[in-house]
Design an enzyme around this catalytic site. Structure first.
Site, short mmCIF file in Angstrom:
data_model
loop_
_atom_site.label_atom_id
_atom_site.label_comp_id
_atom_site.label_asym_id
_atom_site.label_seq_id
_atom_site.Cartn_x
_atom_site.Cartn_y
_atom_site.Cartn_z
N GLN A 126 0.01 -1.49 -0.24
CA GLN A 126 -0.23 0.09 -0.21
C GLN A 126 0.85 1.05 -0.04
OE1 GLN A 126 -2.37 0.42 2.86
NE2 GLN A 126 -4.15 1.64 3.01
N GLU A 244 -11.22 -1.46 5.28
CA GLU A 244 -9.53 -2.00 6.70
C GLU A 244 -10.23 -1.58 7.76
OE1 GLU A 244 -5.45 -0.38 7.35
OE2 GLU A 244 -7.22 0.98 6.26
N SER A 373 -6.47 6.23 13.11
CA SER A 373 -6.42 6.67 14.68
C SER A 373 -7.28 6.46 15.33
CB SER A 373 -4.70 6.96 14.96
OG SER A 373 -5.67 8.65 15.35
N GLU A 375 -7.53 8.34 17.41
CA GLU A 375 -7.96 9.61 18.32
C GLU A 375 -9.02 9.89 16.87
OE1 GLU A 375 -5.18 8.38 18.45
OE2 GLU A 375 -5.17 8.46 20.62
#
Lengths: 388, 368
Positions: A126, A244, A373, A375
């Site tokens: 990727q 994903e 992430s 966050e």
């Protein structure tokens, strides 16, 4: 409300359990670390074994090897695979570029890549993140310029996982610098052996070589390697990152690892400590709540619209994955520092798991960073679900 | 495997929600300021709707509904933190009578309960923190139970004594003993109930009631999980509303990521809790091995304890000072979550019990 699986679902679970436990050889399932020499071979062998049974890419459109499964069946497939310790199909192939090509690629592109991608005859990596485009991926600056029948790529990608094994890379490139940053990105396919592609390994704190930097210097690829439309790459990237996040809560694998930690703690005597018992009870219960949430999402998602609760799966899933890896280090205590020790035969008496526990713990710090992430996940929950 | 309510269950939910709609902080405060700590008129309305007889057989005035229907009602009670003692009286006390009572006792107690005319209460805790404190002497009881939820208002007490359960009429306690009522932290009522050679009848055949009691504790734990879930969902939605509207430093609070991230974590807690409490109800409805039900109840209660504290504490913190006040609803949610947490075993107690079996299995398997 109904607890029981249907008869068909139960039979399906049994079929998966039997296949993964009985037909995937044990040496392909146990103790294959990413640093191992045999790793690539094991990944390829496993995926080809799965693919031969139609179990490598069930989420793809049926005409390209997918299965007409319900979300619950997919969930069961995924869980049983992890519980048996089977190496899952390579995410870059099965969850990322495969579905993108199947949905947005030209017929020629599908013909050229899909079967080989499903069978891991081609190993993809990727080309998304850059030194200055991490969580803010859309600010990427690797450039592709059209020159005759070619695209010419210049720039640098990073965190390219397992790029050292890859045959091809799917690269997000800036193809129009004059529009809003998301609107000027294209996705281009590039062979890793093309002239001007250089791969440099990045050593990680676990001592392993898992990720790389990839440099592009006047790399020429034919125009037909553009996926879908020019400047529509951001749409494909979002589609791909959506995939994903599905199944990114590694419930089955974490359950398996927690059971292993419990077993080892019993062997070492660490489990005599009520505080450790309490930690395990808490982790098991949180994992149960997570698994049930994954089941709820799988059982009651209709029309392909993601269930709102699915956003907690990545967040909580990675937190628990990390917590269990931390627990295993605690179980081995001081034995866990000897990560470089060799096998017993070669002069070390340390248990194999004691040697890998800390590298695994360190390696898994990545889980709450990649794929959006934690966050970013909180931002999504706060913004999209709670309307804050 | 299906986590969704069917049409009838949704209709029940909407009906109960409609009935409880008037419960805002002000109404709750008025109701809980006066004895018996809940609204008798609302209790009667719940009876008229069939809610108080929901899990009982039709021949004793109930409607023979299952755990899913009970969970739906408990969740709606929790959503507005209605002070009516649904889990205490219907699920727990009524459940004990349904499980152990003689035909006559079922008819009288469950019939009266279903009609909203008789309130039963379970007297199981002693002021020393265990379930002892009362001794049996012939057909009388002597000793003290405390706190007994709704103990002073109850028409009938189901008293746990020497491992058995006994039916004691409220009026007999008043004649041969004493009931001293006080507020509980969530605005409800509990009492010190002393027995002094108080006449008592065994529930059902008498004898050791341990197994049935443990099972009903498990069922009540599961129902409390739903009540707490309803309360948590309200706590979260009140908090997000508040963050969107409350201004400080010239901007609404949702401008501050330090706050919105904490709200996101609250959402995660609530969703994980929903999954586990619904699962526990499905395990109960599946009516398999009692050991599985008890295990599911403990796991549910453990999650409810952890999440209840998280939501209760964060809801107040994100509101700031207003969350501390009696006049604003969010703090009431915390008082109720705190109460539920500590009834029938808090998270630590569930964890202790779960630890005992830790080595008897590898992974926790939620699906049979």
């Amino acid at each position: 409300m109904q607890l029981q699986l249907t008869e068909e679902e139960r039979a399906f679970r049994e079929e998966m359990r039997t296949f993964f436990n009985d037909e995937v050889p044990k040496e392909l399932r146990d103790g294959i670390g990413r640093g191992d020499e045999q790793f690539k071979e094991a990944v390829v062998k496993t995926q080809q074994l799965l693919n031969a049974k139609g179990l490598a890419v069930p989420s793809w459109p049926e005409e390209y090897g997918g299965q007409d499964w319900t979300p619950l069946q997919k969930h069961i497939w995924h869980e049983e695979m992890q519980l048996a310790g089977v190496i899952p199909p390579l995410a870059f192939n099965a969850n990322m570029i495969g579905p993108v090509i199947a949905n947005f690629g030209s017929d020629e592109m599908k013909e050229k890549f899909l079967a080989k991608t499903a069978n891991l005859d081609i190993w993809w990596c990727q080309g998304f993140s850059e030194p200055n485009a991490g969580s803010d991926l859309a600010s990427l600056s690797t450039k592709a310029v059209r020159d005759g029948d070619d695209w010419v790529i210049n720039g640098q990608k990073t965190w390219t996982t397992l790029g050292q094994h890859a045959d091809w890379i799917f690269v997000l490139c800036r193809t129009n610098p004059d529009v809003k940053k998301q609107a000027g990105i294209s996705m281009i396919l590039c062979p890793m052996d093309a002239e001007g592609v250089t791969l440099r390994p990045i050593q990680l704190i676990d001592g392993g070589h898992e990720v790389n930097e990839v440099f592009f210097e006047d790399v020429r690829v034919p125009a037909e390697n553009l996926v879908g439309e020019e400047n529509a790459g951001w749409t494909y990237a979002k589609f791909l990152l959506g995939n994903e996040r599905v199944g990114v809560a590694p419930v089955g694998a974490t359950k398996r690892n927690l059971a292993i930690a419990k077993e080892k703690a019993q062997e070492t005597g660490a489990l005599d400590d009520p505080a450790l018992q309490a930690t395990i009870v808490d982790l098991e219960n949180e994992l149960l709540a997570l698994e049930l949430t994954a089941l709820r999402v799988a059982a009651n998602s209709d029309g392909g619209k993601p269930h709102p609760a699915s956003s907690v799966l990545k967040l909580k899933g990675t937190v628990l994955q990390q917590a269990v890896s931390e627990l295993l280090v605690d179980v081995f205590g001081p034995l866990s520092v000897g990560s470089g020790a060799a096998d017993v035969a070669d002069g070390s008496d340390l248990p194999a798991l004691a040697r890998t526990a800390t590298p695994t713990y360190l390696n898994l710090r990545k889980a709450s960073i990649y794929g959006g992430s934690n966050e970013v996940q909180r931002q999504i929950i706060a913004g999209n679900i709670l309307g804050l | 495997m299906d986590f969704l309510l069917d049409d009838e269950q949704e209709a029940l939910r909407d009906a109960v929600r409609g009935l409880l709609k008037g419960y805002d902080a002000e109404k709750r405060r008025q109701v809980t300021d006066a004895d018996p700590g809940f609204d008798e008129a609302m209790w009667k309305k719940l009876a008229d709707m069939g809610v108080l007889g929901l899990p009982f057989p039709e021949d004793v005035g109930g409607s023979g509904a299952g755990p899913a229907e009970v969970s739906v009602v408990a969740e709606e009670i929790g959503r507005v933190i209605a002070p009516e003692p649904f889990v205490e009286a219907v699920v727990f006390a009524g459940g004990l009578v349904a499980a152990l009572g003689s035909d006559g006792q079922k008819k009288e107690i469950l019939g009266g309960l279903s009609a909203g005319e008789l309130l039963p209460a379970v007297a199981w805790m002693s002021p020393h923190g265990d379930d002892e404190g009362v001794t049996v002497d012939g057909d009388t009881l002597t000793g003290v139970k405390e706190p007994v939820l709704n103990g002073a208002r109850a028409d009938v007490l189901l008293v746990l004594a020497e491992g058995g359960l006994f039916v004691v009429k409220g009026e007999d306690v008043d004649a041969h003993g004493e009931r001293t009522s006080y507020r509980t932290v969530d605005g409800g009522r509990a009492a010190r109930v002393s027995f002094d050679k108080t006449p008592a009848t065994p529930l059902g055949d008498g004898g050791d009631a341990h197994d049935a009691f443990e099972m009903l504790v498990a069922i009540a734990r599961i129902a409390y999980g739903h009540e707490a879930l309803g309360a948590m969902e309200s706590g979260l939605s009140m908090t997000t509303e508040y963050l969107k509207t409350r201004k400080q430093f010239g901007v609404t609070l949702n401008t501050f990521q330090a706050l919105t991230f904490r709200a996101a974590d609250m959402y995660t807690s609530v969703e994980l809790t929903r999954s586990i409490v619904m699962w526990a109800t499905m395990v109960l409805a599946d009516a398999g091995d009692p050991a599985l039900v008890k295990d599911a109840a403990r796991r549910s209660k453990l999650q409810v304890s952890r999440a209840g504290r998280h939501i209760g504490q964060e809801a107040i913190q994100l509101h700031g000072g207003i969350g501390m006040t009696m006049e604003y609803a969010v703090g009431h949610i915390t008082t109720r979550l705190t109460t539920i947490d500590h009834l029938l075993g808090d998270g630590r107690e569930q964890g202790r019990a779960l630890r005992e079996n830790l080595t008897s299995y590898g992974v926790v398997e939620p699906l049979p």
